[in-house]
Write an enzyme that holds these catalytic residues in place. Structure first.
Site, mmCIF file in Angstrom:
data_model
loop_
_atom_site.group_PDB
_atom_site.id
_atom_site.type_symbol
_atom_site.label_atom_id
_atom_site.label_comp_id
_atom_site.label_asym_id
_atom_site.label_seq_id
_atom_site.Cartn_x
_atom_site.Cartn_y
_atom_site.Cartn_z
ATOM 1 N N CYS A 83 -6.263 -64.330 21.891
ATOM 2 C CA CYS A 83 -6.681 -65.194 23.007
ATOM 3 C C CYS A 83 -6.538 -66.677 22.656
ATOM 4 O O CYS A 83 -6.753 -67.544 23.505
ATOM 5 C CB CYS A 83 -8.113 -64.878 23.414
ATOM 6 S SG CYS A 83 -8.322 -63.155 23.860
ATOM 7 N N HIS A 333 -9.393 -65.758 32.682
ATOM 8 C CA HIS A 333 -8.941 -65.725 31.288
ATOM 9 C C HIS A 333 -7.628 -64.941 31.139
ATOM 10 O O HIS A 333 -7.628 -63.828 30.619
ATOM 11 C CB HIS A 333 -10.065 -65.121 30.426
ATOM 12 C CG HIS A 333 -9.797 -65.130 28.962
ATOM 13 N ND1 HIS A 333 -8.979 -66.040 28.333
ATOM 14 C CD2 HIS A 333 -10.255 -64.300 27.961
ATOM 15 C CE1 HIS A 333 -8.945 -65.787 27.027
ATOM 16 N NE2 HIS A 333 -9.698 -64.736 26.788
HETATM 17 N N1 COA Z 1 -16.834 -61.455 36.387
HETATM 18 C C1 COA Z 1 -17.121 -61.420 37.703
HETATM 19 N N2 COA Z 1 -16.631 -60.499 38.537
HETATM 20 C C2 COA Z 1 -15.784 -59.598 38.022
HETATM 21 C C3 COA Z 1 -15.428 -59.586 36.661
HETATM 22 C C4 COA Z 1 -15.991 -60.565 35.836
HETATM 23 N N3 COA Z 1 -15.699 -60.581 34.549
HETATM 24 N N4 COA Z 1 -14.575 -58.569 36.437
HETATM 25 C C5 COA Z 1 -14.385 -57.961 37.633
HETATM 26 N N5 COA Z 1 -15.113 -58.575 38.576
HETATM 27 C C6 COA Z 1 -15.269 -58.218 39.975
HETATM 28 C C7 COA Z 1 -13.929 -57.940 40.637
HETATM 29 O O1 COA Z 1 -13.434 -59.110 41.273
HETATM 30 C C8 COA Z 1 -14.295 -56.875 41.631
HETATM 31 O O2 COA Z 1 -14.903 -57.490 42.762
HETATM 32 P P1 COA Z 1 -14.636 -56.938 44.247
HETATM 33 O O3 COA Z 1 -15.111 -55.513 44.230
HETATM 34 O O4 COA Z 1 -15.423 -57.881 45.107
HETATM 35 O O5 COA Z 1 -13.146 -57.038 44.424
HETATM 36 C C9 COA Z 1 -15.383 -56.075 40.935
HETATM 37 O O6 COA Z 1 -15.959 -56.982 39.982
HETATM 38 C C10 COA Z 1 -14.860 -54.851 40.219
HETATM 39 O O7 COA Z 1 -13.697 -55.244 39.512
HETATM 40 P P2 COA Z 1 -12.958 -54.296 38.498
HETATM 41 O O8 COA Z 1 -11.607 -54.909 38.218
HETATM 42 O O9 COA Z 1 -13.001 -52.875 38.980
HETATM 43 O O10 COA Z 1 -13.855 -54.448 37.195
HETATM 44 P P3 COA Z 1 -13.750 -53.576 35.925
HETATM 45 O O11 COA Z 1 -15.020 -52.834 35.813
HETATM 46 O O12 COA Z 1 -12.457 -52.839 35.842
HETATM 47 O O13 COA Z 1 -13.699 -54.708 34.786
HETATM 48 C C11 COA Z 1 -14.704 -55.862 32.987
HETATM 49 C C12 COA Z 1 -14.821 -55.464 34.460
HETATM 50 C C13 COA Z 1 -15.884 -56.745 32.636
HETATM 51 C C14 COA Z 1 -14.718 -54.606 32.103
HETATM 52 C C15 COA Z 1 -13.372 -56.630 32.786
HETATM 53 O O14 COA Z 1 -13.412 -57.807 33.581
HETATM 54 C C16 COA Z 1 -13.146 -56.976 31.336
HETATM 55 O O15 COA Z 1 -12.671 -56.155 30.546
HETATM 56 N N6 COA Z 1 -13.457 -58.231 30.933
HETATM 57 C C17 COA Z 1 -13.298 -58.658 29.546
HETATM 58 C C18 COA Z 1 -11.873 -59.050 29.252
HETATM 59 C C19 COA Z 1 -11.688 -59.320 27.799
HETATM 60 O O16 COA Z 1 -12.150 -58.604 26.928
HETATM 61 N N7 COA Z 1 -10.956 -60.383 27.460
HETATM 62 C C20 COA Z 1 -10.731 -60.768 26.096
HETATM 63 C C21 COA Z 1 -11.913 -61.491 25.589
HETATM 64 S S1 COA Z 1 -11.938 -61.671 23.838
#
Ligand code: COA
Length: 385
Positions: A83, A333
């Site tokens: 990242c 991100h």
């Molecule tokens: N913050 C706010 N809203 C979020 C979000 C976040 N991080 N991630 C997803 N959403 C929202 C989406 O917009 C969606 O909204 P909607 O239903 O109104 O369209 C809803 O939440 C569901 O989204 P979805 O894509 O199904 O979420 P998910 O459960 O597949 O993923 C996480 C959620 C947190 C697991 C994912 O965002 C993630 O893996 N984040 C971390 C990424 C990471 O590790 N990056 C590297 C860092 S070192």
């Protein structure tokens, strides 16, 4: 350091299903050239920050790929540091200028993540973890949950404290037209969102995103001084630590952040108290608390109380504003693009061009970009030219 940033541009961050990586790169790079008022023939090299294109998209050869695509046909390099790929690409570009190899180069940070299945993205991101972490099925939310637990046990940090970071960064993102999330949120909403890796909830996490950002940097005095919008890179420093959390001496700090920032403060001749605005790597809410402490803005264990008081929030902070772009949490991100976008935000702040997000009286800005769970940290310090 005699390197200036003379052009910046970022695409919108978010779920950009209708936009190809080629289109994202063109928008960012040609936007930055237009901003710098230079022609493509003045660019001597291209540095591309990217993490996942090979593993998710099958295309590893991104230097030549984007050099051809952008019609630049210049020496081109793909830089990978998880990242922190964007920050590392800028660091490498600065090195190429300081060595005298090039005079004016473009840095592109780019990532396209949302076209892929969530489980594939989570597994691909874990390519930045240790073998031990990968084989035990850990994910990045899980690794940062360990860091959150350790901080809670040592300093009494609470889930409410974590939520304050998300509320602040969504507020800042609501003022940023390029942000993935323009909605403000409350502490209650964070605490009611679904658990991802206890104690981290959905709204403690940065999202999966697409986006690109670009910078034109130069040692050319004529271009830099003739451009009233140019900003000086006063420091560029990188440090590394163990890939895995289990090998760390302490889970209460990211040592690479401490080491790279110490070196950056030395290069720039400033201390933490001189920083007016910072873009820090808040991939999870606990990561911003650690960053504020490890960068020296607050004492160990003291950041949460300061955040709660409104310190680090736009229009409230007395010391400095942290993540006026909305950070990784609110702005999004796209991993390889993040480190470059952080610098775009600082340049806009230092030029007094940040509109509703403008921090008053900024002279010095700091960008902090982390790879993995802290195995790489890159710190840049920028000053108004
Ligand atoms: N913050 C706010 N809203 C979020 C979000 C976040 N991080 N991630 C997803 N959403 C929202 C989406 O917009 C969606 O909204 P909607 O239903 O109104 O369209 C809803 O939440 C569901 O989204 P979805 O894509 O199904 O979420 P998910 O459960 O597949 O993923 C996480 C959620 C947190 C697991 C994912 O965002 C993630 O893996 N984040 C971390 C990424 C990471 O590790 N990056 C590297 C860092 S070192």
């Amino acid at each position: 350091m005699s390197v200036a940033i003379i052009g910046v541009s970022t695409t919108k961050f978010g779920e950009l299903w209708g936009t190809s990586p080629r289109a994202l790169a063109r928008e960012a790079v040609f936007g930055a050239m237009k901003d710098a008022r230079i022609a493509p023939k003045e660019i001597q090299a291209l540095f591309v920050g990217n993490m996942l294109s090979g593993i998710l998209g099958g295309q590893e050869h991104l230097g030549a790929f984007f050099s051809e695509e952008l019609g630049l046909r210049v020496p081109a390099f793909r830089i990978e540091g998880a990242c922190a790929s964007g920050g590392l690409a800028l660091h490498s570009a600065v090195g190429s200028i300081l060595s005298g190899q090039h005079e004016t180069v473009v840095v592109l940070g780019i990532e396209k993540m949302t076209d892929h299945k969530p489980e594939d993205v989570a597994a691909a991101l874990m390519a930045a973890g240790s073998q031990e972490e990968r084989s035990s099925g850990a994910t990045f939310p899980g690794l940062y949950a360990f860091l959150a637990r350790a901080h809670m046990e040592a300093f009494g940090t609470t889930v409410q404290d974590l939520a304050v970071v998300a509320v602040k960064n969504h507020f800042h993102a609501s003022l940023n037209t390029n942000a993935q999330f323009r909605n403000t949120i409350t502490k209650e909403q964070v605490l009611a969102s679904s658990k991802i890796a206890d104690p981290l909830r959905l709204l403690d996490c940065s999202p999966v995103s697409d986006g690109a950002a670009a910078l034109i940097i130069t040692s050319n005095r004529r271009q830099a001084t003739g451009n009233r919008r140019s900003v000086t890179i006063a420091a560029s420093a990188v440090a590394t630590d163990t890939l895995g959390l289990a090998q760390r001496e302490s889970l209460l700090e990211l040592k690479a952040t401490k080491k790279s920032s110490k070196e950056a403060y030395r290069q720039a001749g400033v201390d933490p108290g001189d920083i007016d605005v910072a873009e820090v790597h808040d991939c999870f809410t606990i990561a911003e608390i650690l960053a504020i402490e490890d960068l020296g803005f607050a004492g160990k264990g003291k950041a949460a109380a300061e955040l709660e008081r409104g310190e680090y929030t736009l229009n409230k902070a007395k010391k400095l504003v942290v993540n006026p772009s909305g950070g990784l949490k609110g702005c999004g991100h796209p991993v390889g693009a993040t480190g470059v976008k952080q610098v775009v935000e600082l340049v806009e702040q230092l030029r007094m061009d940040a509109g509703d997000r403008q921090v008053i009286g900024v002279r010095v800005g700091l960008a902090h970009n982390v790879g993995g769970s802290g195995a790489t940290a890159v710190v840049h310090i920028l000053k108004r030219a």
